[in-house]
Structure formats: structure tokens, C-alpha cells
Design a protein around this motif. Structure first.
Motif: not given
Length: 333
Positions: A97-101, A158-166, A236-238, A289-295
Motif C-alpha cells: 500500500d505504499y503507493c496506492t494514492e 489501487i483500483a478502490r482508491a481510483l474509483v472515487p476519483k473517477a 499501470t499493473a504489469r 508509484q513515485f512520490s517523495e513520500a512513497a519512496m
């Protein structure tokens, strides 16, 4: 006697936070391992391992007689034979869950960029094409985003985090996931459908499935023919979930409108990959996956999980929780 931690990826020092292990006398041995023999040679007497996608097969792990934990630095753990690790009393952890957002934001950005033709608009504007008379035919049709349908393959974190944004942009959301309870999808406002229905109904298809031997190239020639010619694909998966040759053919034949990819197969991709030559393809360098916080979280958590095991505690993100009885019998009896 000190603790030996083997690191099978040649990470620069800034990509590995060792501070959680400072209370222990730890010897770190690090080398990039590209095959089973190299992994076995490096990790044969290690008490713990930090790895990426290197091959931890049953044969390799049988040679690792001292190993208590394999901590994967990332979300995917397809390099580890989890069943074999369980049989051998080895805990496997990942960072689910480090890069879900970050990844869900990246998907939404890709959807917006493709729908609004942002990168094409950027190129034609810099080429001097200003004014609707010039650019209207160059960018092609643009549809209003609200009311379109996003089809999600795999309804995990990740998909569940995407749903409300979409949904915030007015997208209808449907999903295909044979492993989720219908009630969980209902709570998200997502309608569950089978893959064929998802492909035929969606204006955007976003892949969020784990890569397994069974679903490799789950999207190929037959699946692209089911999609709308106005539909866009996001991955963004594999990379291995898509047959890239079939994707290139579908794009060149107009079977789908475009694709946005943060992952390819293989990685890094060859520069002569035909997808690189297409204006309707957006490719980013596995950076979703990249942000300073996630890394910061990604480089810290493997050492934290190892520290928990050395302290006699249980790790937080265990891939194989069924290993606990075997682990306790082998290491703490």
C-alpha cells in the motif's frame, strides 16, 4: 554472532533505509542477482533477504538454511515461490500500500490526458498550429468525460482508491474481479461484470490485476476486437498482462483509440518498440508509484519488517500468513 542481510538488487544507498536495523549487529551483503545460481550464492547463509523480482525458487530457498524472512522492496512478489517459502518456514513480506494514492492518481492523469488529447495538443501547438481551424482536425474527436464508462480489471487497493476519483469526474464505474465479494463492489458504487462485458462497454479500460502464469497476455487480439474503437487502454499493473504485439496491431488498425502505459514487457522497453512511434500512445517509465513520500516508505519498510522478526514480533504485511505455524516450529520452538 552478527546478522547477515543479503540484498539481491544493486540498489544505490539512497534507495535503502537501514536505520530500522541499527540496534542489531548487521552485515549487509549486496549484489545484483540475475539468476537462481547468483541468488543462491549470495543468500545461502543470510538470516534475511531484501529483494526485488529476483528468482527465489524452491531450489534456491532450500539452500538458504538460515533465512527467516524475504522482504520484497515493492508490491509485486512474483519472483518468490510463496508456497515453497511457506513449506520452508520463511516469511515473505511486501509493501502492498505504499503507493496506492500515487498510482491511482497516475491512472486518472492518464485518462484525462488521453481524453483531452493533452500531449498531442502540446506537440501541435509548439509546431505553430494555433486556432481551431488548424488544430480541430489534427486532434480528432474529443468526448465529454462525464457520463463515460471506466472499466476496471482487478478491484484491489489501487483500483478502490481510483474509483472515487473517477466518479468525481462523472465516470460510471464497472469492474471485473472474480475474487471480490459483490457487496464490496456495491459499497463502492461499482457494478461487477465479466471481462467480455467490461471490454465491450468501457470507454476506458484500466488494468489492476496481479500478473500470474494463468493471466499472462490476458488482453490480446480477441480482447482488443471486443473493445470500442473509441476506447482507451491504461496499464499501470504489469506489462506482461498485455500482448504488446497485439496492442500495436489494434492501435494501427483503429480497433481502439489509444493506450497509456506505465509498464511494458520487457522492461526497459526497446527503443524500436513500435508503440514508441505512435501518437496515440502515452508511455511513462514505470513511474506511477513515485512520490517523495512513497519512496521514503518503500525504502524503509523492508528493514522494518526484518527488524520485527529479529525482535520476536510478527511482520505487518505478510504475503504468506499461513507460514506462521511452520515458522514458530522451526525458529522459536
Amino acid at each position: 554472532m552478527g546478522i547477515k542481510v543479503a540484498i539481491t538488487i544493486d540498489l544505490p544507498e539512497w534507495l535503502l533505509d537501514k536505520r530500522p536495523l541499527e540496534e542489531f549487529e548487521v552485515q549487509f551483503i549486496k549484489r545484483q542477482c540475475n539468476n537462481e545460481d547468483e541468488v543462491a550464492a549470495l543468500a545461502s547463509d543470510a538470516d534475511a533477504v531484501i529483494c526485488g523480482f529476483e528468482p527465489f525458487t524452491r531450489r534456491v530457498m532450500e539452500s538458504m538454511s538460515q533465512c527467516k524472512i524475504i522482504a520484497v522492496e515493492g508490491t509485486g512478489y512474483q519472483g518468490v515461490d510463496v508456497r515453497a517459502a511457506t513449506d520452508l518456514g520463511i516469511i515473505v513480506t511486501n509493501i502492498p500500500d505504499y503507493c496506492t494514492e500515487e498510482v491511482s492518481d497516475h491512472v486518472m492523469a492518464m485518462i484525462l490526458a488521453m481524453n483531452r488529447r493533452l500531449f498531442l495538443c502540446d506537440r501541435i501547438t509548439k509546431a505553430g498550429n494555433w486556432g481551431i481551424v488548424k488544430w480541430r482536425t489534427m486532434i480528432g474527436p474529443v468526448s465529454r468525460l462525464r457520463g463515460q464508462t471506466l472499466g476496471i480489471i482487478g478491484l484491489g487497493k489501487i483500483a478502490r482508491a481510483l474509483v472515487p476519483k473517477a466518479q468525481g469526474f462523472g465516470l460510471n464505474t464497472i469492474a471485473c474481479d472474480p475474487y471480490i465479494e459483490p457487496g464490496a463492489a456495491d459499497k463502492l458504487g461499482v457494478r461487477l461484470v465479466d471481462l467480455n462485458e467490461l471490454l465491450s462497454q468501457s470507454d476506458f479500460v484500466s488494468i489492476h490485476a496481479l500478473l500470474t502464469p494463468e493471466n499472462r497476455h490476458m488482453l490480446g487480439p480477441k480482447e482488443f476486437q471486443m473493445m470500442k474503437p473509441t476506447a482507451y487502454l491504461v496499464n499501470t499493473a504489469r506489462g506482461g498482462l498485455i500482448d504488446e504485439q497485439a496492442l500495436a496491431a489494434a492501435l494501427s488498425q483503429g480497433l481502439i483509440a489509444g493506450a497509456a502505459l506505465d509498464v511494458t514487457d520487457p522492461e526497459p522497453p526497446s527503443l524500436d518498440n513500435p508503440l514508441f512511434q505512435m501518437d496515440n500512445v502515452l508511455i511513462t517509465p514505470h513511474s506511477a508509484q513515485f512520490s517523495e513520500a512513497a519512496m521514503a516508505e518503500m525504502i524503509r519498510r523492508p528493514a522494518e519488517e526484518i527488524a520485527r522478526v529479529l525482535q520476536g514480533s510478527w511482520p505487518v504485511a505478510v504475503v504468506n500468513p499461513e507460514v506462521k505455524a511452520r515458522f514458530e516450529e522451526k525458529w522459536r520452538s
